[in-house]
Design a protein around this motif. Structure first.
Motif, short mmCIF file in Angstrom:
data_model
loop_
_atom_site.label_atom_id
_atom_site.label_comp_id
_atom_site.label_asym_id
_atom_site.label_seq_id
_atom_site.Cartn_x
_atom_site.Cartn_y
_atom_site.Cartn_z
N GLN A 163 0.82 -1.20 0.00
CA GLN A 163 0.00 0.00 0.00
C GLN A 163 0.87 1.26 0.00
OE1 GLN A 163 -3.22 0.08 2.76
NE2 GLN A 163 -3.75 2.17 2.28
N PHE A 164 1.93 1.28 0.81
CA PHE A 164 2.84 2.42 0.79
C PHE A 164 3.41 2.61 -0.61
CE2 PHE A 164 4.24 2.32 5.55
CZ PHE A 164 3.12 3.04 5.91
N TYR A 165 3.84 1.53 -1.24
CA TYR A 165 4.41 1.60 -2.59
C TYR A 165 3.39 2.17 -3.58
CZ TYR A 165 5.46 0.14 -7.29
OH TYR A 165 5.62 0.13 -8.65
N GLN A 166 2.18 1.67 -3.50
CA GLN A 166 1.16 2.05 -4.48
C GLN A 166 0.59 3.45 -4.27
OE1 GLN A 166 -1.63 -1.20 -4.10
NE2 GLN A 166 -0.56 -2.45 -5.61
N THR A 167 0.63 3.96 -3.05
CA THR A 167 -0.05 5.23 -2.76
C THR A 167 0.87 6.39 -2.42
OG1 THR A 167 -0.36 4.70 -0.42
CG2 THR A 167 -2.11 4.01 -1.94
N GLN A 168 2.17 6.12 -2.24
CA GLN A 168 3.07 7.19 -1.81
C GLN A 168 4.25 7.33 -2.76
OE1 GLN A 168 2.33 9.24 0.78
NE2 GLN A 168 0.43 8.05 0.82
N THR A 169 4.69 8.55 -2.92
CA THR A 169 5.88 8.80 -3.74
C THR A 169 7.13 8.51 -2.92
OG1 THR A 169 6.07 11.11 -3.05
CG2 THR A 169 4.68 10.65 -4.99
N VAL A 170 8.24 8.37 -3.62
CA VAL A 170 9.51 8.16 -2.95
C VAL A 170 9.81 9.34 -2.02
CG1 VAL A 170 12.01 8.02 -3.33
CG2 VAL A 170 10.46 6.68 -4.76
N GLU A 171 9.52 10.54 -2.48
CA GLU A 171 9.79 11.74 -1.68
C GLU A 171 8.98 11.73 -0.38
OE1 GLU A 171 8.88 11.84 -4.99
OE2 GLU A 171 10.92 12.15 -5.74
N ASN A 172 7.71 11.39 -0.46
CA ASN A 172 6.88 11.33 0.74
C ASN A 172 7.39 10.28 1.72
OD1 ASN A 172 5.16 13.35 -0.09
ND2 ASN A 172 3.53 11.97 -0.75
N LEU A 173 7.77 9.13 1.20
CA LEU A 173 8.27 8.06 2.06
C LEU A 173 9.58 8.48 2.73
CD1 LEU A 173 7.52 5.03 -0.27
CD2 LEU A 173 6.40 5.53 1.92
N GLU A 174 10.46 9.14 1.99
CA GLU A 174 11.74 9.58 2.58
C GLU A 174 11.52 10.62 3.67
OE1 GLU A 174 13.86 10.73 -0.94
OE2 GLU A 174 14.71 8.71 -1.20
N LYS A 175 10.61 11.56 3.45
CA LYS A 175 10.31 12.58 4.46
C LYS A 175 9.72 11.94 5.72
CE LYS A 175 9.56 16.31 1.18
NZ LYS A 175 8.57 17.17 0.55
N THR A 176 8.83 11.01 5.52
CA THR A 176 8.22 10.32 6.66
C THR A 176 9.26 9.52 7.43
OG1 THR A 176 6.14 10.16 5.45
CG2 THR A 176 6.40 8.70 7.34
N LEU A 177 10.14 8.86 6.71
CA LEU A 177 11.21 8.09 7.34
C LEU A 177 12.10 8.99 8.20
CD1 LEU A 177 12.55 5.32 7.59
CD2 LEU A 177 13.85 5.86 5.53
N GLU A 178 12.45 10.15 7.68
CA GLU A 178 13.27 11.10 8.44
C GLU A 178 12.56 11.53 9.73
OE1 GLU A 178 14.55 14.49 6.16
OE2 GLU A 178 15.13 13.22 4.48
N THR A 179 11.27 11.78 9.63
CA THR A 179 10.50 12.21 10.80
C THR A 179 10.44 11.11 11.86
OG1 THR A 179 9.16 13.65 9.40
CG2 THR A 179 8.26 13.09 11.55
N ILE A 180 10.19 9.89 11.44
CA ILE A 180 10.11 8.79 12.40
C ILE A 180 11.47 8.54 13.05
CG2 ILE A 180 9.66 6.32 12.68
CD1 ILE A 180 7.54 6.62 10.47
N GLU A 181 12.52 8.61 12.25
CA GLU A 181 13.86 8.43 12.82
C GLU A 181 14.17 9.51 13.85
OE1 GLU A 181 16.21 8.29 9.25
OE2 GLU A 181 16.12 6.11 9.17
N ALA A 182 13.76 10.75 13.58
CA ALA A 182 13.98 11.82 14.55
C ALA A 182 13.17 11.57 15.83
CB ALA A 182 13.59 13.17 13.94
N PHE A 183 11.96 11.06 15.68
CA PHE A 183 11.11 10.74 16.83
C PHE A 183 11.79 9.74 17.76
CE2 PHE A 183 8.03 7.69 18.58
CZ PHE A 183 7.34 8.52 19.45
N THR A 184 12.48 8.77 17.18
CA THR A 184 13.11 7.73 18.00
C THR A 184 14.25 8.27 18.86
OG1 THR A 184 14.69 7.05 16.30
CG2 THR A 184 12.54 5.92 16.32
N GLU A 185 14.73 9.45 18.56
CA GLU A 185 15.85 10.03 19.31
C GLU A 185 15.41 10.86 20.51
OE1 GLU A 185 18.23 12.03 16.39
OE2 GLU A 185 18.54 10.18 15.25
N PHE A 186 14.11 11.10 20.67
CA PHE A 186 13.63 11.86 21.83
C PHE A 186 13.89 11.07 23.11
CE2 PHE A 186 10.25 13.71 18.81
CZ PHE A 186 11.08 14.73 18.44
N ARG A 187 14.22 11.77 24.17
CA ARG A 187 14.50 11.10 25.45
C ARG A 187 13.28 10.39 26.02
NH1 ARG A 187 17.66 14.95 29.49
NH2 ARG A 187 16.26 16.47 28.59
#
Length: 82
Positions: free
Chosen positions: A8-32
Motif C-alpha cells: 500500500q505504501f508503494y502504491q499510494t506514496q511517492t519516494v519523496e513522501n516516504l523519505e520525508k516520513t522516514l526522516e521524521t520517524i527516525e527523529a522521533f526515536t531520538e527523543f529522550r
C-alpha cells in the motif's frame, strides 16, 4: 514487516513522501521520552517504509511489483535467519 502495508505504501506514496516520513520517524526515536513500545512501533514503520522504498527502486529498475515485494520479504527473512 507486513507485505500488505509495504504494498500500500508503494502504491499510494511517492519516494519523496516516504523519505520525508522516514526522516521524521527516525527523529522521533531520538527523543529522550520515547518508550520501548514507541520504539517497537517506530521500528515496524521504518521497516515497512524502507520496504516500500526498495520496491520503488526495484520496479524502477524493471522488476515486477510482485517480484520486488517478494525480494524484499526474502531479504528480511534471510537476515533474521543469520
Amino acid at each position: 514487516m507486513k507485505l500488505p502495508i509495504i504494498r500500500q505504501f508503494y502504491q499510494t506514496q511517492t519516494v519523496e513522501n516516504l523519505e520525508k516520513t522516514l526522516e521524521t520517524i527516525e527523529a522521533f526515536t531520538e527523543f529522550r521520552g520515547t518508550t520501548e513500545e514507541d520504539l517497537n512501533v517506530a521500528g515496524e514503520l521504518i521497516t515497512n517504509i524502507c520496504g516500500a522504498l526498495e520496491v520503488h527502486a526495484n520496479v524502477a529498475n524493471g522488476m515486477a511489483e510482485r517480484d520486488a515485494l517478494n525480494s524484499f520479504a526474502q531479504k528480511v527473512l534471510g537476515s533474521i535467519d543469520k
